[in-house]
Motif scaffolding. Structure first.
Motif, PDB file in Angstrom:
ATOM      1  N   ALA A  45       0.960  -1.297   0.070  1.00 26.81           N
ATOM      2  CA  ALA A  45       0.022   0.049  -0.038  1.00 26.81           C
ATOM      3  C   ALA A  45       0.810   1.162   0.058  1.00 26.81           C
ATOM      4  O   ALA A  45       0.605   2.080  -0.859  1.00 26.81           O
ATOM      5  CB  ALA A  45      -0.905  -0.011   1.297  1.00 26.81           C
ATOM      6  N   GLU A  48       2.044   2.648  -3.178  1.00 29.45           N
ATOM      7  CA  GLU A  48       0.997   3.635  -4.117  1.00 29.45           C
ATOM      8  C   GLU A  48       1.225   4.968  -3.842  1.00 29.45           C
ATOM      9  O   GLU A  48       1.392   5.380  -2.582  1.00 29.45           O
ATOM     10  CB  GLU A  48      -0.351   2.952  -3.655  1.00 29.45           C
ATOM     11  CG  GLU A  48      -0.540   1.483  -4.245  1.00 29.45           C
ATOM     12  CD  GLU A  48      -0.374   1.388  -5.584  1.00 29.45           C
ATOM     13  OE1 GLU A  48      -0.667   2.350  -6.540  1.00 29.45           O
ATOM     14  OE2 GLU A  48       0.222   0.400  -6.198  1.00 29.45           O
ATOM     15  N   GLY A  51      -1.274   6.000  -0.371  1.00 26.67           N
ATOM     16  CA  GLY A  51      -1.557   4.810   0.360  1.00 26.67           C
ATOM     17  C   GLY A  51      -0.408   4.696   1.378  1.00 26.67           C
ATOM     18  O   GLY A  51       0.655   5.178   1.131  1.00 26.67           O
ATOM     19  N   GLY A  52      -0.818   3.941   2.509  1.00 27.76           N
ATOM     20  CA  GLY A  52       0.200   3.394   3.432  1.00 27.76           C
ATOM     21  C   GLY A  52       0.106   4.210   4.741  1.00 27.76           C
ATOM     22  O   GLY A  52      -0.130   5.567   4.925  1.00 27.76           O
TER      23      GLY A  52
END
Length: 223
Positions: A45, A48, A51-52
């Motif tokens: 993730a 991306e 994300g994350g």
């Protein structure tokens, strides 16, 4: 879903990985896709753009290595990103970026090895002398960069990497084993999709959009 086109970079450097069964994959791109599919969710993730969870990434990447986690958490919890990472804009002129790209392209496929971070093909070329490829003025400017962080070092390691959808298309979160890293963008971020430099510092996972010739300098506590 983003696709990435050609990007190259030169990096100054102041676990065994899981692989599918032999013969299961027919291309380098499939190999990287297979490893990406097997990557822990927190790390996948974070690759991306939006994300994350930074805490989850540090826990996933470093596991029981509490010392490294603590160092990276210091960078994460700091309110001053510039204490850990800085970008110097347009330090390397276009003609030297072009020379480094050409030097890399001429050699990268003849010197493949497995990277020591993820054990996948590195698409990396080591460079012994910077001034053999770029101007003396550019070489001097790059080698003065550690002064920004006032660090001492015993040696300098130089290498170039090539990233494309067909070769190495990403690099997982990690820390460098050297006191300082200078990462030079040899392509403008507007020239490709995806493939941007991401780091965990000052409260979040940051995406650095860099122009050709920008140099990002960071401590080894930046993941």
């Amino acid at each position: 879903k983003k696709t990435m086109i050609l990007r190259r970079g030169v990096i100054f450097l102041f676990s065994s990985g899981w692989l599918p069964p032999a013969g299961a994959l027919s291309s380098t791109a499939e190999l990287f896709a297979w490893r990406r599919a097997a990557m822990p969710l927190a790390e996948a993730a974070a690759l991306e753009e939006a994300g994350g969870d930074p805490e989850a990434v540090l826990a996933s990447v470093f596991g029981a290595d509490g010392r490294t986690q603590a160092a990276c958490r210091e960078a994460l919890e700091s309110s001053q990103a510039s204490a850990f990472i800085r970008t110097v804009p347009r330090l390397v002129p276009p003609e030297d970026c072009a020379a480094l790209r050409a030097w890399c392209d001429a050699r990268v496929l003849s010197d493949l090895a497995l990277d020591n971070v993820d054990r996948l093909p590195d698409f990396q070329v080591n460079l012994d002398r910077l001034d053999e490829v770029v101007s003396a003025a550019t070489a001097r400017a790059l080698l003065r960069l550690p002064d920004l962080f006032e660090v001492d070092y015993a040696r300098v390691g130089l290498f170039l990497r090539r990233y494309t959808p067909q070769t190495r298309c990403y690099f997982p979160f990690h820390v460098d084993g050297n006191v300082l890293t200078a990462n030079v963008a040899l392509s403008d971020h507007a020239a490709y999709d995806g493939g941007d430099l991401r780091c965990i510092v000052a409260g979040r996972i940051r995406t650095l959009l860099r122009d050709e010739g920008d140099v990002t300098l960071h401590r080894n506590s930046v993941c």
